[in-house]
Design an enzyme around this catalytic site. Structure first.
Site, short mmCIF file in Angstrom:
data_model
loop_
_atom_site.label_atom_id
_atom_site.label_comp_id
_atom_site.label_asym_id
_atom_site.label_seq_id
_atom_site.Cartn_x
_atom_site.Cartn_y
_atom_site.Cartn_z
N SER A 119 7.77 4.21 -0.53
CA SER A 119 6.50 4.85 0.45
C SER A 119 7.42 5.47 1.72
CB SER A 119 5.96 3.50 1.07
OG SER A 119 5.12 2.89 -0.17
N ARG A 120 8.63 4.89 1.88
CA ARG A 120 9.54 5.47 3.04
C ARG A 120 9.85 6.82 2.77
NH1 ARG A 120 10.58 -0.29 3.84
NH2 ARG A 120 9.80 -0.65 5.90
N LEU A 123 11.43 6.28 -6.24
CA LEU A 123 10.27 6.44 -5.34
C LEU A 123 9.95 5.19 -4.40
CD1 LEU A 123 7.41 7.67 -7.94
CD2 LEU A 123 9.11 8.75 -6.77
N GLY A 152 0.79 -1.29 -0.06
CA GLY A 152 -0.18 -0.02 0.17
C GLY A 152 0.96 1.39 0.00
N ASN A 153 0.10 2.35 0.42
CA ASN A 153 0.77 3.73 0.26
C ASN A 153 1.34 3.91 -1.29
OD1 ASN A 153 3.32 5.77 1.47
ND2 ASN A 153 1.16 6.12 1.63
N GLY A 176 9.00 -5.04 -8.43
CA GLY A 176 9.74 -3.87 -8.77
C GLY A 176 11.39 -4.15 -8.65
N ALA A 197 3.88 6.28 -7.87
CA ALA A 197 3.90 6.26 -9.34
C ALA A 197 4.84 4.80 -9.75
CB ALA A 197 4.49 7.42 -10.03
N GLY A 198 5.61 4.31 -8.84
CA GLY A 198 6.20 3.16 -9.01
C GLY A 198 5.29 2.13 -8.96
N HIS A 199 4.32 1.88 -8.04
CA HIS A 199 3.26 0.72 -7.92
C HIS A 199 2.61 0.90 -8.94
CE1 HIS A 199 4.13 1.38 -3.21
NE2 HIS A 199 4.40 0.13 -3.62
#
Ligand code: PAF
Length: 288
Positions: free
Chosen positions: A187-188, A185, A27-28, A148, A31-33
């Site tokens: 989330s952290r 990118l 989650g969070n 990724g 654009a990478g996800h």
């Protein structure tokens, strides 16, 4: 887009699907996800994403409790990217009983990130195996799962798991998405202020510096690793590792290797005066 919370509902929804591309996430989403979801769409008629912050891959000193959870916004982004189903199980759904059996990853899990994140990859491999068993339970092959390249060691271990356990799943690798300064990118990155975020791109610059030197014919890899680590340390980072490896075996590179990867992990001070650990890598191919 359907939002499904339980394994049994998901298995029902996916009964006899022709082929599925699965994108596991915590989650969070950024654009990478979304890039991985779009890649998944090119490989299957049905794209399933999961959002599950997996307690098993966090050590007690890590950020499990504070890990950013943004379910509503994540679902909006997934729907806009064309995801068909999002699986958002609770911890009790994935771990209804104590997980006394785990996947024991190969020794490559004990180097690089595994040096400081003990049992992290066992936690990752175990949850990914469980998610594969839920998502691909009823499906007609071929099945695809997308990971990724930013988490290159994770990708390597998942590919090994699929190969060694004969799982009928093709693993597709998605390129790392970067901001305008080159910062990968993650989330952290959300833990950083704007100023820290700008400084965070130093990790990528240092790795890029190594890549340039190798392309210029410099072959003393240990020296390059030491210089890069010293440069980051002088910029205030706490370096976990800078390592030049074969991208095929993930073993330390020799001067004969042609397919290389330069990997780094280091901590930068964040806005709550703690440290944020960032990782990055760059692949390169040496042609004579
Ligand atoms: O890369 C991640 O987000 C996680 O490690 C994964 C693969 C979803 C397993 O929890």
């Amino acid at each position: 887009m359907q939002i499904i919370q339980t394994a049994s509902e998901l298995r029902n929804a996916l009964k006899r699907q022709d082929n599925i591309a699965f994108v596991p996430t915590m989650g969070n989403l950024h654009a990478g996800h979304i890039h991985l979801v779009k890649l998944a769409k090119q490989h299957a008629s049905c794209v399933v994403a999961s959002i599950f912050v997996n307690p098993l891959q966090f050590s007690p000193s890590e950020d499990l409790a504070n890990y950013p959870r943004t379910l509503e916004a994540d679902c909006e982004k997934l729907a806009a990217a064309g995801c068909d189903i999002v699986f958002t199980p609770s911890v009790a759904e994935i771990y209804p009983h104590e997980q006394t059996m785990t996947i024991d990853p190969p020794s490559i899990a004990n180097v690089l990130c595994g040096t400081t994140r003990l049992s992290h990859f066992a936690g990752v491999a175990t949850v990914v195996m469980k998610l594969f068993n839920i998502v691909f339970y009823n499906t007609v092959q071929p099945n695809v799962a997308v990971f990724g390249k930013k988490d290159f060691q994770q990708l390597f271990i998942i590919k090994e798991m699929v190969r060694q356990f004969n799982l009928p799943i093709e693993i597709i690798a998605g390129e790392t998405v970067r901001d305008a300064n080159g910062l990968a990118l993650s989330s952290r990155n959300g833990y950083l202020t704007d100023v820290q975020r700008a400084a965070a791109s130093q990790l990528n610059s240092v790795l890029q510096g190594i890549v340039n030197q190798i392309k210029n014919g410099y072959k003393d890899f240990v020296q390059l690793e030491l210089q890069a680590a010293a440069q980051l340390t002088s910029q205030g980072w706490e370096v976990d590792y800078i390592s030049i490896r074969s991208s095929t075996t993930l073993q330390p590179a020799s001067a004969l290797d042609k397919n290389l990867i330069v990997l780094g992990a280091a901590k930068i001070t964040n806005k709550t005066s703690g440290k944020t650990r960032l990782i990055d890598n760059i692949e390169l191919c040496i042609t004579d």
